[in-house]
Motif scaffolding. Structure first.
Motif, PDB file in Angstrom:
ATOM      1  N   GLN A 112       0.843  -1.198   0.000  1.00 30.67           N
ATOM      2  CA  GLN A 112       0.000   0.000   0.000  1.00 30.67           C
ATOM      3  C   GLN A 112       0.876   1.245   0.000  1.00 30.67           C
ATOM      4  OE1 GLN A 112      -3.439   0.144   2.690  1.00 30.67           O
ATOM      5  NE2 GLN A 112      -2.613   2.093   3.425  1.00 30.67           N
ATOM      6  N   THR A 113       0.471   2.243  -0.754  1.00 28.33           N
ATOM      7  CA  THR A 113       1.191   3.519  -0.754  1.00 28.33           C
ATOM      8  C   THR A 113       1.106   4.121   0.647  1.00 28.33           C
ATOM      9  OG1 THR A 113       0.612   3.848  -3.085  1.00 28.33           O
ATOM     10  CG2 THR A 113       1.306   5.795  -1.838  1.00 28.33           C
ATOM     11  N   ALA A 114       2.252   4.541   1.155  1.00 30.74           N
ATOM     12  CA  ALA A 114       2.296   5.091   2.516  1.00 30.74           C
ATOM     13  C   ALA A 114       1.508   6.399   2.579  1.00 30.74           C
ATOM     14  CB  ALA A 114       3.747   5.324   2.939  1.00 30.74           C
ATOM     15  N   GLY A 115       0.696   6.539   3.620  1.00 29.53           N
ATOM     16  CA  GLY A 115      -0.077   7.758   3.801  1.00 29.53           C
ATOM     17  C   GLY A 115      -1.458   7.467   4.356  1.00 29.53           C
ATOM     18  N   ASP A 116      -2.324   8.490   4.327  1.00 26.48           N
ATOM     19  CA  ASP A 116      -3.656   8.351   4.911  1.00 26.48           C
ATOM     20  C   ASP A 116      -4.629   9.309   4.219  1.00 26.48           C
ATOM     21  OD1 ASP A 116      -5.585   7.373   6.554  1.00 26.48           O
ATOM     22  OD2 ASP A 116      -4.876   8.354   8.384  1.00 26.48           O
ATOM     23  N   TRP A 117      -5.921   8.967   4.315  1.00 30.81           N
ATOM     24  CA  TRP A 117      -6.987   9.816   3.785  1.00 30.81           C
ATOM     25  C   TRP A 117      -7.462  10.793   4.853  1.00 30.81           C
ATOM     26  CZ3 TRP A 117      -8.489  10.064  -1.186  1.00 30.81           C
ATOM     27  CH2 TRP A 117      -8.254   8.968  -2.020  1.00 30.81           C
ATOM     28  N   ARG A 118      -7.861  11.990   4.418  1.00 31.39           N
ATOM     29  CA  ARG A 118      -8.521  12.960   5.291  1.00 31.39           C
ATOM     30  C   ARG A 118      -9.694  13.554   4.521  1.00 31.39           C
ATOM     31  NH1 ARG A 118      -3.388  13.432   7.241  1.00 31.39           N
ATOM     32  NH2 ARG A 118      -3.212  13.412   9.497  1.00 31.39           N
ATOM     33  N   TRP A 119     -10.783  13.809   5.248  1.00 33.68           N
ATOM     34  CA  TRP A 119     -11.954  14.437   4.625  1.00 33.68           C
ATOM     35  C   TRP A 119     -12.050  15.878   5.114  1.00 33.68           C
ATOM     36  CZ3 TRP A 119     -16.172  17.015   6.476  1.00 33.68           C
ATOM     37  CH2 TRP A 119     -17.165  17.322   5.537  1.00 33.68           C
ATOM     38  N   ARG A 120     -12.531  16.763   4.241  1.00 34.74           N
ATOM     39  CA  ARG A 120     -12.782  18.153   4.640  1.00 34.74           C
ATOM     40  C   ARG A 120     -13.860  18.735   3.732  1.00 34.74           C
ATOM     41  NH1 ARG A 120     -10.261  21.899   1.221  1.00 34.74           N
ATOM     42  NH2 ARG A 120      -8.760  20.979  -0.230  1.00 34.74           N
ATOM     43  N   ALA A 121     -14.508  19.764   4.219  1.00 38.51           N
ATOM     44  CA  ALA A 121     -15.466  20.516   3.416  1.00 38.51           C
ATOM     45  C   ALA A 121     -14.755  21.745   2.882  1.00 38.51           C
ATOM     46  CB  ALA A 121     -16.665  20.924   4.251  1.00 38.51           C
ATOM     47  N   ALA A 122     -14.977  22.055   1.612  1.00 40.21           N
ATOM     48  CA  ALA A 122     -14.394  23.243   0.998  1.00 40.21           C
ATOM     49  C   ALA A 122     -15.531  24.005   0.335  1.00 40.21           C
ATOM     50  CB  ALA A 122     -13.330  22.860  -0.019  1.00 40.21           C
ATOM     51  N   GLY A 123     -16.156  24.905   1.077  1.00 39.03           N
ATOM     52  CA  GLY A 123     -17.343  25.602   0.587  1.00 39.03           C
ATOM     53  C   GLY A 123     -18.475  24.601   0.423  1.00 39.03           C
ATOM     54  N   PHE A 153      -5.681  12.096  -0.125  1.00 38.56           N
ATOM     55  CA  PHE A 153      -4.709  11.119   0.360  1.00 38.56           C
ATOM     56  C   PHE A 153      -3.342  11.785   0.358  1.00 38.56           C
ATOM     57  CE2 PHE A 153      -1.644   7.712   0.135  1.00 38.56           C
ATOM     58  CZ  PHE A 153      -2.137   6.798   1.053  1.00 38.56           C
ATOM     59  N   SER A 154      -2.731  11.846   1.554  1.00 39.13           N
ATOM     60  CA  SER A 154      -1.423  12.495   1.708  1.00 39.13           C
ATOM     61  C   SER A 154      -0.388  11.480   2.147  1.00 39.13           C
ATOM     62  CB  SER A 154      -1.483  13.612   2.755  1.00 39.13           C
ATOM     63  OG  SER A 154      -2.480  14.552   2.402  1.00 39.13           O
ATOM     64  N   ASP A 155       0.867  11.682   1.693  1.00 41.44           N
ATOM     65  CA  ASP A 155       1.959  10.817   2.150  1.00 41.44           C
ATOM     66  C   ASP A 155       2.380  11.228   3.561  1.00 41.44           C
ATOM     67  OD1 ASP A 155       3.618  13.040   1.939  1.00 41.44           O
ATOM     68  OD2 ASP A 155       4.623  12.352   0.123  1.00 41.44           O
ATOM     69  N   PRO A 156       3.264  10.457   4.209  1.00 41.74           N
ATOM     70  CA  PRO A 156       3.643  10.804   5.598  1.00 41.74           C
ATOM     71  C   PRO A 156       4.229  12.205   5.756  1.00 41.74           C
ATOM     72  CG  PRO A 156       4.295   8.555   5.101  1.00 41.74           C
ATOM     73  CD  PRO A 156       3.814   9.156   3.817  1.00 41.74           C
TER      74      PRO A 156
END
Length: 197
Positions: free
Chosen positions: A79-90, A97-100
């Motif tokens: 698996q590609t190293a990193g994690d998902w994050r959710w956010r609202a943008a307007g 998905f961001s790396d470490p």
């Protein structure tokens, strides 16, 4: 008293009687007509010509050059190293998905017009991004925009559901670039649900 007929009358009577007797004699020589209907005439019937095979449907990705080979057993790749994050943008719902180190490698966005934008970080001029899941694959046309390879799908596209429920992971393969093996986390499902309301 004796009746006498002129000879011409007698001759006519004999001729008439003789003709009738002859007709009766001929009628006895003709066999009676059969009551059975005549046998039907059989004529050869031509076999119908086979229908031509249907032409294969045109490929939706016929204008996209083939991708460079990636591992066939993509599901077993690390698996590609990193994690998902959710956010609202307007008004948009965004999963990134961001790396470490914090660099964003991929994002899914429910846009204001209720489409799902899939974006992969990259700057190479390519037109193809392949999505690979447990149940289906899709080769998508991508456009390069400000360091991102972007493609848009309608919110109910089946490949989006396949990404969210693909044995825990799916792959994004960029033509001429790297492949990302990303986990199917709830942040993806959140974007799809927001886009389908």
């Amino acid at each position: 008293m004796t009746l006498r007929f002129p000879s011409s009358v007698l001759r006519r009577a004999i001729l008439v009687m003789g003709g009738s007797a002859g007709a009766l004699a001929l009628a006895g020589c003709i066999p009676p007509a059969s009551d059975a209907p005549p046998a039907p005439r059989t004529e050869p019937v031509a076999a119908p010509a086979p229908e031509p095979a249907p032409a294969p449907p045109p490929s939706a990705s016929a204008d996209i050059p083939p991708l460079e080979p990636h591992p066939e057993e993509w599901i077993d790749q690390p698996q590609t190293a990193g994690d998902w994050r959710w956010r609202a943008a307007g008004t948009e719902s965004v999963a990134e998905f961001s790396d470490p180190a914090g660099a964003i490698l991929a994002r899914l966005v429910c846009t204001a017009d209720r489409q799902v934008l899939i974006a992969v970080a990259g700057s190479q001029p390519t037109r193809g991004v392949r999505v690979r899941t447990e149940t289906r694959d899709a080769l998508l046309t991508a456009n390069l925009r400000e360091g991102w390879l972007e493609t848009r799908l309608v919110a109910r596209d089946a490949i989006l559901d396949a990404m969210a429920f693909s044995r825990g992971r799916f792959a994004l393969e960029v033509q001429g670039g790297r492949a990302l093996y990303l986990p199917s986390y709830p942040e993806l499902t959140r974007v799809l649900e927001d886009c389908r309301r």
